[in-house]
Design a protein around this motif. Structure first.
Motif, PDB file in Angstrom:
ATOM      1  N   SER A  19      17.462  18.115 -19.982  1.00 24.06           N
ATOM      2  CA  SER A  19      17.211  18.842 -18.362  1.00 24.06           C
ATOM      3  C   SER A  19      17.748  17.407 -17.618  1.00 24.06           C
ATOM      4  O   SER A  19      19.003  17.913 -16.377  1.00 24.06           O
ATOM      5  CB  SER A  19      16.413  19.224 -18.063  1.00 24.06           C
ATOM      6  OG  SER A  19      15.644  18.065 -18.035  1.00 24.06           O
ATOM      7  N   ILE A  20      17.987  16.111 -17.668  1.00 23.77           N
ATOM      8  CA  ILE A  20      18.785  15.381 -16.789  1.00 23.77           C
ATOM      9  C   ILE A  20      20.095  15.234 -17.267  1.00 23.77           C
ATOM     10  O   ILE A  20      21.252  15.131 -16.647  1.00 23.77           O
ATOM     11  CB  ILE A  20      17.970  14.371 -17.612  1.00 23.77           C
ATOM     12  CG1 ILE A  20      16.383  14.399 -16.870  1.00 23.77           C
ATOM     13  CG2 ILE A  20      18.434  12.703 -16.467  1.00 23.77           C
ATOM     14  CD1 ILE A  20      15.759  13.301 -17.485  1.00 23.77           C
ATOM     15  N   SER A  21      20.311  15.133 -18.488  1.00 26.98           N
ATOM     16  CA  SER A  21      21.883  14.913 -19.210  1.00 26.98           C
ATOM     17  C   SER A  21      22.922  16.741 -18.580  1.00 26.98           C
ATOM     18  O   SER A  21      23.733  16.844 -18.211  1.00 26.98           O
ATOM     19  CB  SER A  21      21.880  14.730 -20.616  1.00 26.98           C
ATOM     20  OG  SER A  21      21.417  14.080 -21.347  1.00 26.98           O
ATOM     21  N   LEU A  22      22.019  17.458 -18.403  1.00 27.01           N
ATOM     22  CA  LEU A  22      22.946  18.535 -18.045  1.00 27.01           C
ATOM     23  C   LEU A  22      23.437  18.924 -16.740  1.00 27.01           C
ATOM     24  O   LEU A  22      24.008  19.261 -16.562  1.00 27.01           O
ATOM     25  CB  LEU A  22      21.710  20.268 -18.073  1.00 27.01           C
ATOM     26  CG  LEU A  22      22.489  21.474 -17.529  1.00 27.01           C
ATOM     27  CD1 LEU A  22      23.640  21.599 -19.030  1.00 27.01           C
ATOM     28  CD2 LEU A  22      21.274  22.130 -18.052  1.00 27.01           C
ATOM     29  N   LEU A  23      22.151  18.930 -16.040  1.00 26.41           N
ATOM     30  CA  LEU A  23      22.174  18.106 -14.680  1.00 26.41           C
ATOM     31  C   LEU A  23      23.529  17.376 -14.325  1.00 26.41           C
ATOM     32  O   LEU A  23      24.195  17.170 -13.280  1.00 26.41           O
ATOM     33  CB  LEU A  23      21.429  16.655 -13.939  1.00 26.41           C
ATOM     34  CG  LEU A  23      19.517  17.539 -13.485  1.00 26.41           C
ATOM     35  CD1 LEU A  23      19.125  16.421 -12.221  1.00 26.41           C
ATOM     36  CD2 LEU A  23      19.790  18.858 -12.972  1.00 26.41           C
ATOM     37  N   PHE A  24      23.861  16.412 -15.079  1.00 25.57           N
ATOM     38  CA  PHE A  24      25.925  14.718 -14.894  1.00 25.57           C
ATOM     39  C   PHE A  24      26.696  15.343 -16.006  1.00 25.57           C
ATOM     40  O   PHE A  24      27.654  15.373 -16.063  1.00 25.57           O
ATOM     41  CB  PHE A  24      24.822  13.433 -14.991  1.00 25.57           C
ATOM     42  CG  PHE A  24      23.610  13.307 -14.339  1.00 25.57           C
ATOM     43  CD1 PHE A  24      24.174  13.056 -12.547  1.00 25.57           C
ATOM     44  CD2 PHE A  24      22.553  13.330 -14.350  1.00 25.57           C
ATOM     45  CE1 PHE A  24      23.680  12.642 -12.098  1.00 25.57           C
ATOM     46  CE2 PHE A  24      21.511  12.647 -13.534  1.00 25.57           C
ATOM     47  CZ  PHE A  24      22.097  12.389 -12.101  1.00 25.57           C
ATOM     48  N   GLY A  25      26.491  16.672 -16.466  1.00 24.81           N
ATOM     49  CA  GLY A  25      27.067  16.978 -17.717  1.00 24.81           C
ATOM     50  C   GLY A  25      27.505  16.403 -19.023  1.00 24.81           C
ATOM     51  O   GLY A  25      28.657  16.134 -19.073  1.00 24.81           O
ATOM     52  N   VAL A  26      26.235  15.541 -18.736  1.00 29.42           N
ATOM     53  CA  VAL A  26      26.363  14.855 -19.947  1.00 29.42           C
ATOM     54  C   VAL A  26      25.766  15.384 -21.938  1.00 29.42           C
ATOM     55  O   VAL A  26      24.691  16.314 -21.539  1.00 29.42           O
ATOM     56  CB  VAL A  26      26.122  13.109 -19.773  1.00 29.42           C
ATOM     57  CG1 VAL A  26      25.634  12.482 -21.234  1.00 29.42           C
ATOM     58  CG2 VAL A  26      26.480  12.441 -18.499  1.00 29.42           C
ATOM     59  N   ASP A  27      26.750  15.006 -22.858  1.00 28.05           N
ATOM     60  CA  ASP A  27      26.163  15.325 -24.324  1.00 28.05           C
ATOM     61  C   ASP A  27      24.843  14.733 -24.366  1.00 28.05           C
ATOM     62  O   ASP A  27      24.638  13.870 -24.169  1.00 28.05           O
ATOM     63  CB  ASP A  27      27.083  15.261 -25.319  1.00 28.05           C
ATOM     64  CG  ASP A  27      26.983  15.740 -26.311  1.00 28.05           C
ATOM     65  OD1 ASP A  27      26.319  16.967 -26.697  1.00 28.05           O
ATOM     66  OD2 ASP A  27      25.791  14.259 -27.349  1.00 28.05           O
ATOM     67  N   THR A  28      23.353  15.785 -24.184  1.00 28.26           N
ATOM     68  CA  THR A  28      22.394  15.396 -24.729  1.00 28.26           C
ATOM     69  C   THR A  28      22.186  13.829 -25.870  1.00 28.26           C
ATOM     70  O   THR A  28      21.662  13.085 -25.819  1.00 28.26           O
ATOM     71  CB  THR A  28      21.336  16.249 -25.203  1.00 28.26           C
ATOM     72  OG1 THR A  28      20.990  17.767 -23.474  1.00 28.26           O
ATOM     73  CG2 THR A  28      19.844  15.892 -24.939  1.00 28.26           C
ATOM     74  N   GLY A  29      23.329  14.452 -26.927  1.00 30.78           N
ATOM     75  CA  GLY A  29      22.993  13.758 -27.452  1.00 30.78           C
ATOM     76  C   GLY A  29      23.566  12.596 -27.220  1.00 30.78           C
ATOM     77  O   GLY A  29      22.648  10.667 -27.693  1.00 30.78           O
ATOM     78  N   ARG A  30      24.352  12.146 -26.546  1.00 27.02           N
ATOM     79  CA  ARG A  30      25.145  10.623 -25.959  1.00 27.02           C
ATOM     80  C   ARG A  30      23.696  10.063 -24.916  1.00 27.02           C
ATOM     81  O   ARG A  30      23.775   8.873 -25.144  1.00 27.02           O
ATOM     82  CB  ARG A  30      26.204  11.128 -24.881  1.00 27.02           C
ATOM     83  CG  ARG A  30      27.260  11.856 -26.211  1.00 27.02           C
ATOM     84  CD  ARG A  30      27.726  10.632 -27.088  1.00 27.02           C
ATOM     85  NE  ARG A  30      28.574   9.519 -25.941  1.00 27.02           N
ATOM     86  CZ  ARG A  30      30.394   9.953 -25.964  1.00 27.02           C
ATOM     87  NH1 ARG A  30      30.891  10.379 -25.511  1.00 27.02           N
ATOM     88  NH2 ARG A  30      29.782   8.270 -25.351  1.00 27.02           N
ATOM     89  N   THR A  31      23.202  11.136 -24.752  1.00 21.42           N
ATOM     90  CA  THR A  31      22.095  10.291 -23.587  1.00 21.42           C
ATOM     91  C   THR A  31      20.843   9.674 -24.829  1.00 21.42           C
ATOM     92  O   THR A  31      20.428   8.657 -24.432  1.00 21.42           O
ATOM     93  CB  THR A  31      21.451  11.074 -22.656  1.00 21.42           C
ATOM     94  OG1 THR A  31      22.190  12.010 -21.825  1.00 21.42           O
ATOM     95  CG2 THR A  31      20.767  10.791 -21.621  1.00 21.42           C
TER      96      THR A  31
END
Ligand SMILES: *[C@@H]1O[C@H](CO)[C@@H](O)[C@H](O)[C@H]1NC(C)=O
Ligand SMILES: *[C@@H]1O[C@H](CO)[C@@H](O)[C@H](O)[C@H]1NC(C)=O
Ligand SMILES: *[C@@H]1O[C@H](CO)[C@@H](O)[C@H](O)[C@H]1NC(C)=O
Ligand SMILES: *[C@@H]1O[C@H](CO)[C@@H](O)[C@H](O)[C@H]1NC(C)=O
Ligand SMILES: *[C@@H]1O[C@H](CO)[C@@H](O)[C@H](O)[C@H]1NC(C)=O
Ligand SMILES: *[C@@H]1O[C@H](CO)[C@@H](O)[C@H](O)[C@H]1NC(C)=O
Ligand SMILES: *[C@@H]1O[C@H](CO)[C@@H](O)[C@H](O)[C@H]1NC(C)=O
Length: 367
Positions: free
Chosen positions: A198-210
């Motif tokens: 959900s945090i990754s989604l806020l910033f449009g970042v791939d979850t795997g990368r986070t």
């Protein structure tokens, strides 16, 4: 057998290379409360200075909390330029934020010894401890270990009125991240009920990368409130990413991949199967949870506490686990639950075209 001697030295070689080449920064987990520990493998002392650059533009988040709920008070607490803070958050220089609003903080992160940090200072008040300063005032942007490490002359008595240096947690992209297009790392303060996805989604970042940026994985994704999670960003963050209401997560059964299925007609069949699967699984999971809850009612640990602890960021990191077996089981439940979470009523409604007759299977189940 001749080669067996080499194996240990070879593995030592690779193990010692591992942190330098592959790992980004380890997530702090529950080490925030272990103030006496000097274990430096947890990032409790700070994020290791392993980046491409020794200094970089970086970002933090902070939650507006009285008395630190305005541009002037937050910029003073964190030693940030007021103009820059107000611009980044698209507000005036005297603006007051709503309580609990996430505020973006622009900083210049740099190496100090072996750790990255941004310095601010703080004047000790009565009853302060390193833990209360790090956790309650700075919300986890610093740690008791780092405060202790940098103010060692004051370790025993925190005299009210004394000024201490507070190292705030930040980091610069590694070469690996930079090669992958990451230009900034944002130290995001985790709060209740948040997932890496959900945090990754806020910033449009791939979850795997986070996950990768924090040394976490699809099997090991638990995060806790009052800790920082590094979000690898390509572009500078903008205030709407943290103030806009959270969009519904993309419909995906494997959260870390988070690839929303195309909405075209070809995929709608698989989509519908997925919905049916999820409905069935949720019935089964519901049943099992009910069963366990009933079974464990008499024991002192409330299962719902543990399970919600597994699903979400949790409030009390120190709580000891009691039942290994049921925890393992709950772990697997939690991964199922993560996938369950993504289907909202609205999504179901649109998937079944407003529950039209066409999608009805035997009366009550939609496909
Ligand atoms: C951790 O501490 C050990 C010994 O105290 C030191 O050799 C090592 O370089 C430290 N590692 C990091 C990442 O700071
Ligand atoms: C704060 O930032 C603004 C805009 O970048 C700059 O003009 C100003 O000089 C800075 N103020 C201080 C005190 O550094
Ligand atoms: C931050 O504080 C530490 C310890 O007081 C100091 O060594 C370091 O140079 C400071 N860093 C900056 C960027 O001022
Ligand atoms: C500090 O703690 C003492 C005893 O626990 C309490 O009486 C006092 O009000 C506290 N002071 C502040 C400023 O919180
Ligand atoms: C950390 O600070 C928050 C906010 O003040 C508080 O609710 C929480 O209980 C603290 N965590 C611990 C472990 O004391
Ligand atoms: C970064 O490292 C990961 C392994 O941890 C690797 O899979 C990936 O390809 C690397 N990315 C770049 C851009 O080098
Ligand atoms: C590192 O520094 C170089 C030169 O100052 C700059 O061009 C580059 O953008 C920096 N990279 C990162 C990831 O900060």
């Amino acid at each position: 057998m001749k080669y067996s001697k080499f194996i240990p030295s070879i593995s030592i070689f690779f193990i010692s290379l591992f942190p330098i080449i592959l790992s980004q920064q380890p997530y702090i987990r529950q080490a925030i409360t272990l103030c006496e520990s000097t274990d430096n493998s947890t990032s409790a002392l700070g994020y290791t200075c392993n980046g491409l650059n020794r200094s970089c533009e970086s970002y933090l988040t902070f939650r507006s909390t009285p008395p630190f709920n305005s541009v002037p008070t937050i910029s003073t607490l964190l030693s940030i330029n007021r103009t820059q803070l107000s611009r980044l958050n698209s507000v005036t220089e005297n603006a007051i934020f709503e309580t609990s609003q996430t505020v973006l903080v622009p900083v210049t992160c740099s190496c100090s010894g072996q750790y990255y940090q941004v310095n601010t200072s703080y004047i000790i008040r009565q009853n302060d401890t390193y833990f209360s300063i790090a956790n309650n005032t700075f919300q986890g942007l610093s740690t008791c270990q780092a405060l202790q490490g940098q103010n060692s002359q004051l370790t025993q008595n925190l005299n009210p009125g004394a000024r201490i240096t507070v190292p705030l947690r930040c980091a610069c992209p590694t070469r690996n991240q930079s090669d992958g297009g990451v230009n900034y790392l944002l130290s995001y303060l985790v709060t209740q009920n948040q997932f890496v996805s959900s945090i990754s989604l806020l910033f449009g970042v791939d979850t795997g990368r986070t996950l990768e940026a924090n040394g976490l994985s699809e099997q090991d994704f638990n995060i806790y409130p009052f800790t920082t999670l590094l979000v690898p960003l390509q572009d500078r963050p903008v205030s709407t990413q943290v103030t806009a209401p959270q969009p519904p997560p993309p419909p995906s059964t494997t959260p870390p991949e988070s690839v929303p299925p195309p909405s075209g007609g070809g995929s709608s069949r698989t989509w519908i199967y997925a919905v049916v699967g999820v409905v069935l699984v949720s019935i089964v999971v519901g049943g099992v949870v009910f069963f366990i809850k009933k079974k464990k009612k008499s024991s002192e640990t409330d299962v719902t506490t543990i399970s919600s602890k597994r699903f979400e960021s949790v409030e009390k990191p120190l709580k000891k686990e009691e039942d290994e077996d049921s925890n393992e089981f709950l772990d697997s439940l939690s991964s199922i639950a993560q996938s369950l979470k993504v289907y909202t009523f609205k999504e179901l409604k649109s998937a079944t075209e407003d529950f039209s007759e066409r999608f009805l299977i035997k009366g009550s189940v939609y496909r």
